[in-house]
Structures are given as C-alpha cells and as structure tokens.
Design a protein around this motif. Structure first.
Motif, PDB file in Angstrom:
ATOM      1  N   VAL A  71       0.791  -1.149   0.061  1.00  0.00           N
ATOM      2  CA  VAL A  71      -0.197  -0.036  -0.114  1.00  0.00           C
ATOM      3  C   VAL A  71       0.772   1.129   0.015  1.00  0.00           C
ATOM      4  O   VAL A  71       1.742   1.367   0.694  1.00  0.00           O
ATOM      5  CB  VAL A  71      -1.020   0.110   1.252  1.00  0.00           C
ATOM      6  CG1 VAL A  71      -1.600   1.275   1.585  1.00  0.00           C
ATOM      7  CG2 VAL A  71      -1.836  -0.971   1.450  1.00  0.00           C
ATOM      8  N   LYS A  72       0.425   2.178  -0.844  1.00  0.00           N
ATOM      9  CA  LYS A  72       1.303   3.616  -0.992  1.00  0.00           C
ATOM     10  C   LYS A  72       0.926   4.404   0.073  1.00  0.00           C
ATOM     11  O   LYS A  72      -0.071   4.261   0.673  1.00  0.00           O
ATOM     12  CB  LYS A  72       1.081   4.226  -2.504  1.00  0.00           C
ATOM     13  CG  LYS A  72       1.626   3.344  -3.411  1.00  0.00           C
ATOM     14  CD  LYS A  72       0.942   3.881  -4.814  1.00  0.00           C
ATOM     15  CE  LYS A  72       1.671   3.025  -5.977  1.00  0.00           C
ATOM     16  NZ  LYS A  72       0.922   2.923  -6.994  1.00  0.00           N
ATOM     17  N   LEU A  73       1.957   5.218   0.632  1.00  0.00           N
ATOM     18  CA  LEU A  73       1.695   6.265   1.710  1.00  0.00           C
ATOM     19  C   LEU A  73       0.518   7.128   1.352  1.00  0.00           C
ATOM     20  O   LEU A  73      -0.264   7.407   2.220  1.00  0.00           O
ATOM     21  CB  LEU A  73       3.075   6.850   1.789  1.00  0.00           C
ATOM     22  CG  LEU A  73       4.092   6.269   2.616  1.00  0.00           C
ATOM     23  CD1 LEU A  73       5.118   7.302   2.615  1.00  0.00           C
ATOM     24  CD2 LEU A  73       3.565   5.831   3.820  1.00  0.00           C
ATOM     25  N   GLY A  74       0.090   7.469   0.013  1.00  0.00           N
ATOM     26  CA  GLY A  74      -0.882   8.308  -0.226  1.00  0.00           C
ATOM     27  C   GLY A  74      -2.265   7.603   0.038  1.00  0.00           C
ATOM     28  O   GLY A  74      -3.327   8.091   0.589  1.00  0.00           O
ATOM     29  N   GLU A  75      -2.340   6.085  -0.161  1.00  0.00           N
ATOM     30  CA  GLU A  75      -3.571   5.546   0.209  1.00  0.00           C
ATOM     31  C   GLU A  75      -3.707   5.396   1.718  1.00  0.00           C
ATOM     32  O   GLU A  75      -4.877   5.372   2.392  1.00  0.00           O
ATOM     33  CB  GLU A  75      -3.542   3.971  -0.381  1.00  0.00           C
ATOM     34  CG  GLU A  75      -3.410   4.089  -1.818  1.00  0.00           C
ATOM     35  CD  GLU A  75      -3.291   2.668  -2.249  1.00  0.00           C
ATOM     36  OE1 GLU A  75      -4.379   1.845  -1.972  1.00  0.00           O
ATOM     37  OE2 GLU A  75      -2.456   2.305  -3.035  1.00  0.00           O
ATOM     38  N   VAL A  76      -2.796   5.354   2.659  1.00  0.00           N
ATOM     39  CA  VAL A  76      -2.738   5.461   3.867  1.00  0.00           C
ATOM     40  C   VAL A  76      -3.156   6.885   4.482  1.00  0.00           C
ATOM     41  O   VAL A  76      -4.254   6.760   5.202  1.00  0.00           O
ATOM     42  CB  VAL A  76      -1.373   4.998   4.517  1.00  0.00           C
ATOM     43  CG1 VAL A  76      -1.369   5.427   6.175  1.00  0.00           C
ATOM     44  CG2 VAL A  76      -1.007   3.575   4.274  1.00  0.00           C
TER      45      VAL A  76
ATOM     46  N   ALA B 206      -6.969   7.009   3.832  1.00  0.00           N
ATOM     47  CA  ALA B 206      -7.708   5.975   4.727  1.00  0.00           C
ATOM     48  C   ALA B 206      -7.945   6.963   5.829  1.00  0.00           C
ATOM     49  O   ALA B 206      -8.834   6.645   6.564  1.00  0.00           O
ATOM     50  CB  ALA B 206      -6.950   4.468   4.963  1.00  0.00           C
ATOM     51  N   LEU B 207      -6.746   7.401   6.528  1.00  0.00           N
ATOM     52  CA  LEU B 207      -6.788   8.023   7.789  1.00  0.00           C
ATOM     53  C   LEU B 207      -7.619   9.516   7.655  1.00  0.00           C
ATOM     54  O   LEU B 207      -8.388   9.716   8.601  1.00  0.00           O
ATOM     55  CB  LEU B 207      -5.333   8.631   8.149  1.00  0.00           C
ATOM     56  CG  LEU B 207      -4.469   7.455   8.499  1.00  0.00           C
ATOM     57  CD1 LEU B 207      -3.054   8.038   8.843  1.00  0.00           C
ATOM     58  CD2 LEU B 207      -5.021   6.683   9.893  1.00  0.00           C
ATOM     59  N   ARG B 208      -7.588  10.035   6.637  1.00  0.00           N
ATOM     60  CA  ARG B 208      -8.747  11.215   6.422  1.00  0.00           C
ATOM     61  C   ARG B 208     -10.021  10.630   6.099  1.00  0.00           C
ATOM     62  O   ARG B 208     -10.948  11.404   6.742  1.00  0.00           O
ATOM     63  CB  ARG B 208      -8.354  11.863   5.114  1.00  0.00           C
ATOM     64  CG  ARG B 208      -6.961  12.691   5.258  1.00  0.00           C
ATOM     65  CD  ARG B 208      -6.810  14.066   4.096  1.00  0.00           C
ATOM     66  NE  ARG B 208      -5.489  14.322   4.117  1.00  0.00           N
ATOM     67  CZ  ARG B 208      -4.573  13.827   3.458  1.00  0.00           C
ATOM     68  NH1 ARG B 208      -4.652  12.889   2.606  1.00  0.00           N
ATOM     69  NH2 ARG B 208      -3.321  14.389   3.430  1.00  0.00           N
TER      70      ARG B 208
END
Length: 174
Positions: A35-40, A43-45
């Motif tokens: 999973v890419k950092l942008g996806e993390v 998901a957090l947002r």
C-alpha cells in the motif's frame, strides 16, 4: 485530520487492508507493504472523525486512570464502601486488632484506616497492608450477607465455608 495535526505510527504488516488502532498517545496504522503512503493518508482522512473521537476517549480514560491512582503513603485516600477512606500509619499500633483498624470519623468526615506500620514504610508495604485489611474486611462483609440471605433462600453455604479454609481465595474446591 480535519483541523487537528495528529502524528501516527505506521507499521508494515501481513494483512489485506489498512488497520487503525487508537491509544492515548495517538493512532497506530498497520498496512500491507504494497500500500502506498498516499492510500494510507486517504484512509486516515476518511476515518478522521472516528480517529479524533477515539483519541479523545482514550485520553479521557487515561486521565481518569491517572487520577484514580493511589499514592501509597500516610494520608492516602481511597474509596471504601462509597466513601473516602484515609490511610493513617500508626507505628505505635494504638488500636485493637491485627494489622489495621477502621476508625469512624465525625459526621461529614471520612473514616480512617489505621495500619500498624512505621512512617518509614515503603509504598509497597503500605499497599500490601491496606489490601490485606481490605480483603479481610470484604470476607467479613460477604460472610455476613451470606449468613443473612442463605436461610431466607433455603440454602446452606456452611459446607463451602468449611472447605474454603483450605483454598487461597475462599471459593469452593475444584
């Protein structure tokens, strides 16, 4: 997250989706290594309201726990039967009874528990002595209630009482 800046720990994990746990010190994110950092971040947002609510709850819980901690020393106050109980170290053992004695206070003031320890006793010694007294007092209260209610219910717990003398916690033998 929203208007708040929230630091989080990111841990790679062998899992299929992004998982978030929230503790008082912040969220912890576990995500698959692919999973890419942008996806993390996305998901957090997406979970920002939930994360902020859980973070506030965790911090409140931590504050309640810290506020409820007892500093084991002369003058420590702890809850006892819904009322405050003040621990008093009594090196002269100026009370009847073994280990400690409950001393009733004047109306509107809390009771005190006099413990036969010197003022130089360690916090561990004080805690052990107070907990020992509380366990004995709990046994006395429970025994009195059982003696009262068992006949009303038509049951006998005398056999349990006799067998409990040989068990650590006072329950029936297994």
């Amino acid at each position: 997250l929203g208007d708040a800046v929230v630091a989080h720990a990111l841990q790679p994990a062998r899992r299929r989706s992004i998982g978030v746990t929230v503790e008082a010190d912040g969220p912890s994110v576990r995500a698959p290594s692919w999973v890419k950092l942008g996806e993390v971040d996305s998901a957090l947002r997406a979970k920002s309201d939930w994360i902020l609510r859980k973070l506030a709850e965790a911090r409140e819980r931590q504050q309640r726990m810290e506020g409820g901690r007892i500093v084991w020393a002369n003058g420590a106050v702890l809850p006892y039967l819904g009322e405050p109980l003040t621990v008093v170290l009594d090196p002269s053992h100026g009370f009847a009874g073994k280990g400690g004695a409950l001393v009733a206070a004047a109306a509107g003031q809390g009771n005190s528990l006099h413990i036969g320890l010197p003022h130089s006793a360690s916090p561990t010694q004080i805690r052990v002595a107070v907990q020992g007294w509380l366990m004995g007092d709990a046994r006395r209260h429970c025994t009195a209630r059982l003696d009262h209610f068992a006949p009303l219910l038509g049951v006998s717990w005398a056999s349990l009482r006799l067998s409990s003398a040989n068990t650590r916690w006072g329950g029936a033998k297994a």
